[in-house]
Design a protein around this motif. Sequence first.
Motif: not given
Lengths: 402, 64
Positions: A344-345, A112-114, A339, A358, A280, A341, A354-355, A350
């Motif tokens: 990441f599926g 997760a982003p954290g 965008n 990126r 992106e 896109h 992904s985080n 997903r």
Amino acid sequence: MTIKEPVEDFATDWDHTDPRWVRDPYPIWATLRETCPVAHTDRYGGGWFPTTHEMVSSIANDTEHFTSRMVVVTNNKFPPNFIPAPMGGAPPITSDPPFHAIARRLILPAFAPGPVNALEPQIRSLCRKHLDAMAGHEFVDAGTGYAQFIPPGVIAQMLGFPAEDEDIFREIVHFILDLVDLAPEERGEMSEPTLNYFSNQIDDHLANPRDDLTSYLLNVEVGGKKLAREHVTGTIVLILVAGIDTTWSAIGAALWHLAQHPSDLARLVSEPELMPLAVEEFLRFYAPVTMARLVNDDYEFFGCPMKKDDWVLLGFPAANRDPEVFERADTFIIDREVNRHAAFGLGIHRCVGSNLARLELRVALEEFIVRFPTFTLANDADVTWAPGQVRGPRQIPIRVLS
Amino acid sequence: MKVRIDPDICQGQGRCFSIAPGLFGFDELGNGVVIGDGTLQADTLALAQLAQANCPEHAIFIEE
């Protein structure tokens, strides 16, 4: 490995390891999308390749007719050590509902982003370390000298594996993702050292538990029970394989692009606030990852008579070039604002990382262009591309101009 | 106008909270969540629409 017949017609005999596809698949996909649009092959035991965004999205969201138990197209549809659905060999990517949600939930919090954003300083220092090693050279390789080092260092730390095993990680990735033409028995034999490596790491973590993802997976309980060892092994294999080749390919492709498009490079250098949009667009335009499914039971899809256990190559990179969804789909627009896109599926699978991907892509590019604000491709003929379902440049010889 | 995320559709692609961090946050699994009650002002509507237009899962809804 046997020498394969060259492809004459991608519509009826596609092969994603064909040299033309590996080098530049986009014109092939565009033709198929306009004329086909679902290609078929008898190779790999038979399979399909849908080329429109609508079809790709439809399959990604249809877990009833398409199973994820195998997601890498090989000649080995039913390996001897096969772990069936709903878990599959590398949960959760090989899992189907309802088991999928359980396996996925276990690892989502770590990505997760954290927790991921907290890694930024060390990703930045990893990038700087490798840029330091390139300093003072006019000719450098942005792939073998830079991109390939960033993701393994991060993943090794998350899993608690020795950082000095990076070469082993890349060999494992090469075996699982690139050598898809091996005969089933060859593939079986070659998987032994890989499985032994993971087994040894797990034993070490059982003997010496520590604060990392491997120990977490060994200790976490679902319904009062610890995970089966094969579940832990499968998830670790997934995190390592999916966390390395993919982002390495994305970083490499972005640098390869910038080396050939000085106006894009100049804009990123002078307008660093563009980086999130650029990231992106790099992900859309050079999406590295193509997934796969198997057909659950005979099923007619957009008029195609799919048979039980046929492969379906799930081309998110092809979906990202569909002009029905993207304006000027085959044009790279560094400040593209809309965008949507699918790099990441789509749907329940997903990309868990992904985080992290990126973040690594953004930081790796930021650091590279600060260090080398102008550079150019030394020789495009020397650029090599990884074949198969994770596509990206491996050798990217560049000439540093400043 | 109000913005909401359908939690059954959201897969945690992460576009909304990157594009409009004032409007969207994330939960412990990384799925998108609307900050506050989702009421949009003239200046935040366009941002919410941009996030909506970038959501790969079509999970963001803007309603009267």
